[in-house]
Design a protein around this motif. Structure first.
Motif, PDB file in Angstrom:
ATOM      1  N   ALA A 145       0.842  -1.296  -0.138  1.00  0.00           N
ATOM      2  CA  ALA A 145      -0.006   0.074   0.151  1.00  0.00           C
ATOM      3  C   ALA A 145       0.989   1.030  -0.154  1.00  0.00           C
ATOM      4  O   ALA A 145       0.663   2.249  -0.633  1.00  0.00           O
ATOM      5  CB  ALA A 145      -0.982  -0.033   1.238  1.00  0.00           C
ATOM      6  N   GLN A 146       1.974   1.422   0.863  1.00  0.00           N
ATOM      7  CA  GLN A 146       2.879   2.501   0.755  1.00  0.00           C
ATOM      8  C   GLN A 146       3.500   2.750  -0.568  1.00  0.00           C
ATOM      9  O   GLN A 146       3.538   3.808  -1.016  1.00  0.00           O
ATOM     10  CB  GLN A 146       3.934   2.165   2.187  1.00  0.00           C
ATOM     11  CG  GLN A 146       5.042   3.470   1.990  1.00  0.00           C
ATOM     12  CD  GLN A 146       6.068   3.203   2.857  1.00  0.00           C
ATOM     13  OE1 GLN A 146       6.256   2.036   3.517  1.00  0.00           O
ATOM     14  NE2 GLN A 146       7.031   3.700   2.624  1.00  0.00           N
ATOM     15  N   ARG A 147       3.897   1.458  -1.208  1.00  0.00           N
ATOM     16  CA  ARG A 147       4.631   1.648  -2.320  1.00  0.00           C
ATOM     17  C   ARG A 147       3.428   2.263  -3.375  1.00  0.00           C
ATOM     18  O   ARG A 147       3.962   3.343  -4.275  1.00  0.00           O
ATOM     19  CB  ARG A 147       5.346   0.513  -3.035  1.00  0.00           C
ATOM     20  CG  ARG A 147       6.506   0.359  -2.164  1.00  0.00           C
ATOM     21  CD  ARG A 147       7.170  -1.002  -2.919  1.00  0.00           C
ATOM     22  NE  ARG A 147       7.810  -0.584  -4.162  1.00  0.00           N
ATOM     23  CZ  ARG A 147       8.462  -1.328  -5.051  1.00  0.00           C
ATOM     24  NH1 ARG A 147       8.514  -2.566  -4.578  1.00  0.00           N
ATOM     25  NH2 ARG A 147       8.570  -0.760  -6.028  1.00  0.00           N
ATOM     26  N   LEU A 148       2.257   1.777  -3.467  1.00  0.00           N
ATOM     27  CA  LEU A 148       1.287   2.045  -4.398  1.00  0.00           C
ATOM     28  C   LEU A 148       1.005   3.645  -4.240  1.00  0.00           C
ATOM     29  O   LEU A 148       0.716   4.459  -5.145  1.00  0.00           O
ATOM     30  CB  LEU A 148       0.137   1.211  -4.482  1.00  0.00           C
ATOM     31  CG  LEU A 148       0.367  -0.209  -4.747  1.00  0.00           C
ATOM     32  CD1 LEU A 148      -0.778  -0.968  -4.627  1.00  0.00           C
ATOM     33  CD2 LEU A 148       0.890  -0.288  -6.345  1.00  0.00           C
ATOM     34  N   ARG A 149       1.027   4.225  -3.144  1.00  0.00           N
ATOM     35  CA  ARG A 149       0.586   5.445  -2.609  1.00  0.00           C
ATOM     36  C   ARG A 149       1.560   6.307  -2.916  1.00  0.00           C
ATOM     37  O   ARG A 149       1.427   7.545  -3.262  1.00  0.00           O
ATOM     38  CB  ARG A 149       0.270   5.564  -1.217  1.00  0.00           C
ATOM     39  CG  ARG A 149      -0.231   6.814  -0.653  1.00  0.00           C
ATOM     40  CD  ARG A 149      -0.670   6.762   0.732  1.00  0.00           C
ATOM     41  NE  ARG A 149       0.515   6.779   1.672  1.00  0.00           N
ATOM     42  CZ  ARG A 149       0.676   5.420   2.404  1.00  0.00           C
ATOM     43  NH1 ARG A 149      -0.106   4.424   2.445  1.00  0.00           N
ATOM     44  NH2 ARG A 149       1.714   5.321   3.026  1.00  0.00           N
ATOM     45  N   THR A 150       2.938   5.949  -2.943  1.00  0.00           N
ATOM     46  CA  THR A 150       3.946   6.956  -2.893  1.00  0.00           C
ATOM     47  C   THR A 150       4.723   6.942  -4.300  1.00  0.00           C
ATOM     48  O   THR A 150       5.442   7.911  -4.627  1.00  0.00           O
ATOM     49  CB  THR A 150       5.078   6.926  -1.847  1.00  0.00           C
ATOM     50  OG1 THR A 150       5.551   5.457  -1.945  1.00  0.00           O
ATOM     51  CG2 THR A 150       4.316   6.986  -0.589  1.00  0.00           C
ATOM     52  N   ASP A 151       4.597   5.908  -5.068  1.00  0.00           N
ATOM     53  CA  ASP A 151       5.477   5.964  -6.482  1.00  0.00           C
ATOM     54  C   ASP A 151       4.237   5.454  -7.510  1.00  0.00           C
ATOM     55  O   ASP A 151       3.735   4.300  -7.820  1.00  0.00           O
ATOM     56  CB  ASP A 151       6.170   4.547  -6.373  1.00  0.00           C
ATOM     57  CG  ASP A 151       7.017   4.683  -7.439  1.00  0.00           C
ATOM     58  OD1 ASP A 151       6.664   5.555  -8.529  1.00  0.00           O
ATOM     59  OD2 ASP A 151       8.157   3.756  -7.485  1.00  0.00           O
ATOM     60  N   PRO A 152       3.692   6.607  -8.084  1.00  0.00           N
ATOM     61  CA  PRO A 152       2.582   6.452  -9.041  1.00  0.00           C
ATOM     62  C   PRO A 152       3.189   5.661 -10.384  1.00  0.00           C
ATOM     63  O   PRO A 152       2.413   5.180 -10.989  1.00  0.00           O
ATOM     64  CB  PRO A 152       2.367   7.689  -9.392  1.00  0.00           C
ATOM     65  CG  PRO A 152       2.979   8.683  -8.689  1.00  0.00           C
ATOM     66  CD  PRO A 152       4.029   8.005  -7.946  1.00  0.00           C
ATOM     67  N   ALA A 153       4.520   5.573 -10.510  1.00  0.00           N
ATOM     68  CA  ALA A 153       5.051   4.861 -11.725  1.00  0.00           C
ATOM     69  C   ALA A 153       5.249   3.514 -11.670  1.00  0.00           C
ATOM     70  O   ALA A 153       5.300   2.831 -12.704  1.00  0.00           O
ATOM     71  CB  ALA A 153       6.391   5.666 -12.027  1.00  0.00           C
ATOM     72  N   VAL A 154       5.207   2.999 -10.334  1.00  0.00           N
ATOM     73  CA  VAL A 154       5.731   1.560 -10.040  1.00  0.00           C
ATOM     74  C   VAL A 154       4.262   0.844 -10.517  1.00  0.00           C
ATOM     75  O   VAL A 154       3.329   0.817 -10.527  1.00  0.00           O
ATOM     76  CB  VAL A 154       5.713   1.379  -8.488  1.00  0.00           C
ATOM     77  CG1 VAL A 154       4.718   1.404  -7.733  1.00  0.00           C
ATOM     78  CG2 VAL A 154       6.615  -0.071  -8.400  1.00  0.00           C
ATOM     79  N   ARG A 155       4.954  -0.409 -11.231  1.00  0.00           N
ATOM     80  CA  ARG A 155       3.806  -1.448 -11.568  1.00  0.00           C
ATOM     81  C   ARG A 155       3.212  -2.467 -10.469  1.00  0.00           C
ATOM     82  O   ARG A 155       4.050  -2.614  -9.714  1.00  0.00           O
ATOM     83  CB  ARG A 155       4.336  -2.265 -12.797  1.00  0.00           C
ATOM     84  CG  ARG A 155       4.807  -1.319 -13.998  1.00  0.00           C
ATOM     85  CD  ARG A 155       5.523  -2.146 -15.023  1.00  0.00           C
ATOM     86  NE  ARG A 155       4.567  -3.378 -15.737  1.00  0.00           N
ATOM     87  CZ  ARG A 155       4.957  -4.690 -15.388  1.00  0.00           C
ATOM     88  NH1 ARG A 155       6.201  -5.104 -14.514  1.00  0.00           N
ATOM     89  NH2 ARG A 155       3.992  -5.618 -15.956  1.00  0.00           N
ATOM     90  N   ILE A 156       1.988  -2.481 -10.536  1.00  0.00           N
ATOM     91  CA  ILE A 156       1.469  -3.285  -9.552  1.00  0.00           C
ATOM     92  C   ILE A 156       2.195  -4.694  -9.398  1.00  0.00           C
ATOM     93  O   ILE A 156       2.441  -5.417  -8.402  1.00  0.00           O
ATOM     94  CB  ILE A 156      -0.021  -3.435  -9.411  1.00  0.00           C
ATOM     95  CG1 ILE A 156      -0.807  -2.041  -9.285  1.00  0.00           C
ATOM     96  CG2 ILE A 156      -0.645  -4.345  -8.496  1.00  0.00           C
ATOM     97  CD1 ILE A 156      -2.176  -2.145  -9.801  1.00  0.00           C
ATOM     98  N   ALA A 157       2.283  -5.453 -10.717  1.00  0.00           N
ATOM     99  CA  ALA A 157       2.925  -6.590 -10.803  1.00  0.00           C
ATOM    100  C   ALA A 157       4.435  -6.538 -10.136  1.00  0.00           C
ATOM    101  O   ALA A 157       4.812  -7.466  -9.494  1.00  0.00           O
ATOM    102  CB  ALA A 157       3.280  -6.987 -12.463  1.00  0.00           C
TER     103      ALA A 157
END
Length: 266
Positions: free
Chosen positions: A221-233
């Motif tokens: 959740a933290q990574r998805l919130r703070t890094d809009p470019a990161v792929r969910i996969a």
């Protein structure tokens, strides 16, 4: 392993939508209590008449001792996301308990799972209320955490051997993204899987795999919130999920929404 290797007070995990928070502080436990209390957390809010602010959390896999104006409660480990609706004016002063600390206030943390019960501590309540409402001197959060710390120090013993091992289990899981299975924890602590399972039940109140998954889900959740470019996969792969579908399933089970929906709402 030292307590410095686990979550710290500035750790952003656990808060699903930080921008929606009222005034919020985390204060590390003072020396002598760090093996029993991870940190104190103090929100304050003042809502306009008729307004409500819903605070959504993905709690740490732990118990909390919480003081509010209306009383003191002990809340156990949660198996799902939670929320509180804030109205009017208020505050809370909570202590996030270490595994070695919670068992000194409740012998069966598992009995508190997904529950919040009254806790009889009138002297703690009086001291913290005075600290939070008295005008003058040090900031209220400093006075409150000092009062809470003095009260706890007079009632808690140093962690015993089982408590120290339970704290180490927590630290290994919290700090290691590569930890995805109970066998990984057992290997790092040079003990058996069954021993880790017993520690988790007796000192946290959750199965060890649930503790692992909660920390990994917080990190996702933290990574998805703070890094809009990161792929969910890529987030799923980095955190040891078999694939994106498994991460999505955990999100839906615990948070009630998909990773994509969460990212869009953050």
């Amino acid at each position: 392993m030292s307590g410095d290797e686990g979550p710290r007070a500035e750790d952003p995990r656990g808060i699903l939508y930080p921008t929606r928070l009222p005034t919020f502080r985390r204060v590390p436990a003072p020396p002598g209590l760090e093996g029993l209390i991870r940190w104190f957390w103090i929100p304050r809010w003042r809502m306009a008449p008729g307004r409500t602010s819903r605070q959504e959390l993905l709690p740490f896999p732990a118990s909390n001792l919480v003081v509010q104006a209306e009383g003191v409660t002990l809340s156990g480990p949660s198996t799902r996301a939670s929320f509180r609706d804030l109205r009017g004016t208020g505050w809370a002063v909570g202590a996030l308990l270490r595994p070695a600390g919670v068992v000194q206030w409740h012998p069966e943390p598992g009995a508190l799972r997904d529950a919040e019960v009254p806790f009889d501590a009138p002297d703690l309540h009086a001291a913290v209320v005075l600290a939070m409402t008295h005008d003058g001197g040090a900031p209220s959060h400093e006075r409150a955490t000092s009062a809470f710390s003095r009260w706890a120090a007079g009632r808690l013993a140093a962690p015993d051997e089982a408590g120290r091992l339970a704290n180490a289990m927590e630290e290994v899981i919290a700090a290691g993204r590569q930890i995805t299975r109970v066998e990984h924890v057992a290997a790092q602590l040079d003990t058996s899987v069954r021993g880790i399972q017993r520690l988790a039940r007796s000192h946290v109140g959750l199965p060890p795999l649930a503790i692992i998954r909660r920390y990994r889900l917080q990190e996702a959740a933290q990574r998805l919130r703070t890094d809009p470019a990161v792929r969910i996969a890529d987030v799923a792969a980095d955190l040891g999920y078999a694939d994106q579908a498994h991460l999505s399933r955990d999100f839906r089970t615990v948070l009630g929404l998909t990773p994509r929906d969460y990212r869009g709402g953050s």
